[in-house]
Enzyme design. Structure first.
Site, mmCIF file in Angstrom:
data_model
loop_
_atom_site.group_PDB
_atom_site.id
_atom_site.type_symbol
_atom_site.label_atom_id
_atom_site.label_comp_id
_atom_site.label_asym_id
_atom_site.label_seq_id
_atom_site.Cartn_x
_atom_site.Cartn_y
_atom_site.Cartn_z
ATOM 1 N N ARG A 159 0.827 -1.215 0.000
ATOM 2 C CA ARG A 159 0.000 0.000 0.000
ATOM 3 C C ARG A 159 0.860 1.263 0.000
ATOM 4 O O ARG A 159 0.529 2.257 0.641
ATOM 5 C CB ARG A 159 -0.959 0.023 1.195
ATOM 6 C CG ARG A 159 -1.935 -1.139 1.242
ATOM 7 C CD ARG A 159 -2.884 -1.091 0.070
ATOM 8 N NE ARG A 159 -3.831 -2.229 0.092
ATOM 9 C CZ ARG A 159 -4.730 -2.470 -0.841
ATOM 10 N NH1 ARG A 159 -4.817 -1.665 -1.901
ATOM 11 N NH2 ARG A 159 -5.532 -3.502 -0.765
ATOM 12 N N HIS A 160 1.965 1.224 -0.748
ATOM 13 C CA HIS A 160 2.880 2.373 -0.815
ATOM 14 C C HIS A 160 3.568 2.339 -2.174
ATOM 15 O O HIS A 160 4.343 1.416 -2.465
ATOM 16 C CB HIS A 160 3.907 2.297 0.311
ATOM 17 C CG HIS A 160 4.618 3.605 0.562
ATOM 18 N ND1 HIS A 160 5.510 4.141 -0.334
ATOM 19 C CD2 HIS A 160 4.546 4.478 1.603
ATOM 20 C CE1 HIS A 160 5.981 5.285 0.143
ATOM 21 N NE2 HIS A 160 5.408 5.515 1.318
ATOM 22 N N ASP A 161 3.281 3.320 -3.022
ATOM 23 C CA ASP A 161 3.766 3.280 -4.397
ATOM 24 C C ASP A 161 5.285 3.358 -4.502
ATOM 25 O O ASP A 161 5.911 2.589 -5.237
ATOM 26 C CB ASP A 161 3.101 4.386 -5.228
ATOM 27 C CG ASP A 161 3.245 5.764 -4.617
ATOM 28 O OD1 ASP A 161 3.723 5.872 -3.470
ATOM 29 O OD2 ASP A 161 2.847 6.752 -5.287
ATOM 30 N N THR B 242 13.169 9.599 1.850
ATOM 31 C CA THR B 242 11.760 9.334 2.114
ATOM 32 C C THR B 242 11.032 9.379 0.774
ATOM 33 O O THR B 242 11.606 9.795 -0.236
ATOM 34 C CB THR B 242 11.168 10.377 3.085
ATOM 35 O OG1 THR B 242 9.803 10.057 3.347
ATOM 36 C CG2 THR B 242 11.238 11.773 2.495
ATOM 37 N N HIS C 139 -20.131 47.339 -23.579
ATOM 38 C CA HIS C 139 -21.413 46.799 -23.084
ATOM 39 C C HIS C 139 -22.127 45.998 -24.174
ATOM 40 O O HIS C 139 -23.334 45.794 -24.104
ATOM 41 C CB HIS C 139 -22.337 47.917 -22.576
ATOM 42 C CG HIS C 139 -21.676 48.898 -21.675
ATOM 43 N ND1 HIS C 139 -21.591 48.718 -20.318
ATOM 44 C CD2 HIS C 139 -21.044 50.065 -21.952
ATOM 45 C CE1 HIS C 139 -20.937 49.745 -19.768
ATOM 46 N NE2 HIS C 139 -20.592 50.566 -20.748
ATOM 47 N N GLN D 29 7.861 17.694 5.081
ATOM 48 C CA GLN D 29 8.109 16.458 4.347
ATOM 49 C C GLN D 29 7.999 16.706 2.840
ATOM 50 O O GLN D 29 8.627 16.034 2.034
ATOM 51 C CB GLN D 29 7.114 15.379 4.770
ATOM 52 C CG GLN D 29 7.452 14.011 4.201
ATOM 53 C CD GLN D 29 6.555 12.928 4.759
ATOM 54 O OE1 GLN D 29 5.494 12.657 4.202
ATOM 55 N NE2 GLN D 29 6.994 12.311 5.856
ATOM 56 N N SER E 64 -24.738 21.586 -38.010
ATOM 57 C CA SER E 64 -25.890 21.138 -37.236
ATOM 58 C C SER E 64 -26.524 19.953 -37.925
ATOM 59 O O SER E 64 -26.623 19.915 -39.155
ATOM 60 C CB SER E 64 -26.925 22.270 -37.096
ATOM 61 O OG SER E 64 -28.153 21.777 -36.589
ATOM 62 N N ARG F 281 3.211 17.870 7.153
ATOM 63 C CA ARG F 281 2.577 17.275 5.973
ATOM 64 C C ARG F 281 1.435 16.361 6.397
ATOM 65 O O ARG F 281 1.509 15.693 7.423
ATOM 66 C CB ARG F 281 3.596 16.452 5.168
ATOM 67 C CG ARG F 281 3.148 16.021 3.764
ATOM 68 C CD ARG F 281 2.497 14.628 3.748
ATOM 69 N NE ARG F 281 1.989 14.311 2.421
ATOM 70 C CZ ARG F 281 2.603 13.509 1.559
ATOM 71 N NH1 ARG F 281 3.724 12.931 1.887
ATOM 72 N NH2 ARG F 281 2.078 13.269 0.372
ATOM 73 N N SER G 7 -2.108 14.067 -1.665
ATOM 74 C CA SER G 7 -1.514 13.235 -2.707
ATOM 75 C C SER G 7 -2.474 12.901 -3.839
ATOM 76 O O SER G 7 -2.196 13.191 -5.008
ATOM 77 C CB SER G 7 -0.983 11.948 -2.087
ATOM 78 O OG SER G 7 -0.389 11.138 -3.076
ATOM 79 N N ARG H 86 -2.421 14.423 -7.851
ATOM 80 C CA ARG H 86 -2.199 13.544 -8.999
ATOM 81 C C ARG H 86 -3.237 13.801 -10.084
ATOM 82 O O ARG H 86 -2.987 13.559 -11.262
ATOM 83 C CB ARG H 86 -2.261 12.077 -8.559
ATOM 84 C CG ARG H 86 -1.121 11.690 -7.636
ATOM 85 C CD ARG H 86 -1.246 10.256 -7.180
ATOM 86 N NE ARG H 86 -0.352 10.001 -6.048
ATOM 87 C CZ ARG H 86 0.322 8.875 -5.878
ATOM 88 N NH1 ARG H 86 0.224 7.918 -6.770
ATOM 89 N NH2 ARG H 86 1.096 8.713 -4.821
#
Length: 437
Positions: free
Chosen positions: A38-40, A64, A112, A194, A242, A282, A287, A291
């Site tokens: 669960r962490h790209d 990190t 106008h 971060q 049309s 952070r 995130s 994206r």
């Protein structure tokens, strides 16, 4: 390699192994790892380590996920502007050619959306160009002000890198500088959490949204002019306007630009809200949003610039329609000139004003109540009171005498403000835009 140059125990063999596998990406394995972790970023770290067993222990050393993700985002943002800028420059170039060609063609001005003093087709186009030049400047400014996040660690304190280098602050600073230079940036953000400040994203999307506003205004003008049958966007020989009304020539390219521009303009709301809720160093609710909105903003700007270039390469002007509309309104606009000519010929201003007021009202009634043409000048020709200036009427009604310095403004504007900003993009001006729509 940079870590090794600063004294960390990294071997040439490890570096060569990583270099040899830079493009050897097992996306299937990375997807499985991400499903598990669960962490790209860590999914790709594990996948890369699988390809580089000898270097596995030093991959992502001291870093990190934002070291990878945020620095990459900054590179992408910079490169995104580099892709958009030549497209924007080409649009400006095409419109500049159009403005120069029609610098002297009088047209009815509107305020106008009501008839006002005359301008020229080229001068009106310069109003569009001026906004786009502002966008070009803003794109360059924001791109050039982008800095690199660099080597900052988990909360921006560089603590992990300080530990790696045994407390040597100079080496941490040098690594930060080297990484920033290698990525093609001149400066780094000295302080970060971060992540780099999400205010940066606001700046980026603000100038993209501003481009959206410019293009929406331009294409709205073109749509209105198409309704007046004065100017039209390109219309293919077999294009259908049309499904029901065969005669229609809908300005669908300009409509598409307006539609997408509205989307581009509202995307700036995302980074505004994201930046406002970045808790302390952070929080991860930025995130998924980023994206979507960052990519969509650049993609949307790209397609509306491509579409506007196509429009600007094929704008069609109908001078006779423009001239006819001028003749419908010019008699009213010329009344002050006629009064002045009468005074010079010995007439009384108050008497002349009253005479022309009455005739103007009569002519207006013909236009509004009977649907006829403006016959004010015919009424003036038929009135003996105005006989002293009957021979001057043609000169007094010359449309070019009502456009002021519009042609001169066009020439000066293009020379002093447009051509100089296009100079850096001269080598990329030859691309013609064909649309598959």
């Amino acid at each position: 390699m940079l870590h090794k140059s600063l004294g960390l125990p990294i071997t040439d063999e490890q570096i060569k192994e990583m270099e040899a596998n830079l493009d050897n990406i097992d996306f299937k394995m990375a997807a499985e790892e991400e499903k598990h972790l669960r962490h790209d970023v860590m999914a790709h770290v594990h996948t890369f380590a699988h390809c580089c067993p000898k270097a596995a222990g030093i991959i992502h050393l001291g870093a990190t996920s934002c070291y990878v993700g945020d620095n990459t985002d900054l590179i992408v943002l910079r490169d995104g502007f580099n892709l958009l800028l030549p497209k924007l420059a080409r649009v400006i170039r095409r419109l500049a050619d159009f403005a120069e060609k029609y610098a002297n063609l009088p047209t009815l001005g509107f305020t106008h959306y009501q008839p006002a003093q005359l301008t020229t087709v080229g001068k009106r186009c310069c109003l569009w160009i001026q906004d786009l030049c502002t966008d070009l400047h803003n794109f360059e400014r924001v791109r050039d002000e982008l800095r690199f996040r660099g080597v900052k660690g988990t909360t921006g304190t560089q603590a992990s890198f300080l530990q790696l280098f045994g407390g040597d602050h100079d080496k941490v600073e040098e690594l930060d500088r080297l990484v920033t230079t290698m990525a093609g940036f001149k400066r780094t953000y000295i302080v970060t959490g971060q992540t780099y400040s999400r205010k940066v994203d606001i700046e980026v999307l603000s100038v993209l949204a501003s481009l959206g506003a410019s293009i929406h205004k331009i294409c709205t003008d073109i749509r209105l002019l198409a309704n007046l049958k004065e100017i039209e966007e390109p219309f293919e020989k077999e294009q259908i306007g049309s499904s029901a009304m065969a005669y229609k020539r809908n300005p669908m390219r300009s409509e598409r630009c307006c539609s997408l521009a509205r989307h581009l303009m509202v995307l700036v709301l995302d980074p505004l809200q994201t930046a406002s809720v970045q808790w302390f160093e952070r929080t991860l609710d930025d995130s998924a949003n980023r994206r979507v909105c960052l990519a969509e903003a650049f993609l949307t700007a790209d397609i509306i610039l491509s579409t506007l270039q196509n429009i600007s390469e094929g704008l069609v002007v109908y001078p006779k329609v423009i001239a006819r509309r001028i003749q419908q309104e010019l008699p009213f606009m010329s009344t002050e000139n006629i009064i002045m000519a009468m005074v010079k010929a010995g007439g009384n201003r108050q008497d002349c004003h009253e005479k022309i007021r009455v005739l103007s009202q009569q002519a207006a009634a013909v236009v509004k109540q009977e649907g006829g043409d403006n016959d004010l000048i015919e009424r003036i020709r038929a009135d003996p009171y105005f006989s002293p200036i009957h021979g001057q009427l043609e000169t007094l009604l010359d449309p070019t005498s009502f456009t002021g310095r519009a042609p001169q403004q066009v020439a000066r504007f293009l020379k002093e403000e447009v051509h100089p900003v296009l100079t850096p993009y001269q080598s990329k001006m030859g691309v013609k835009m064909e649309l598959s729509i």
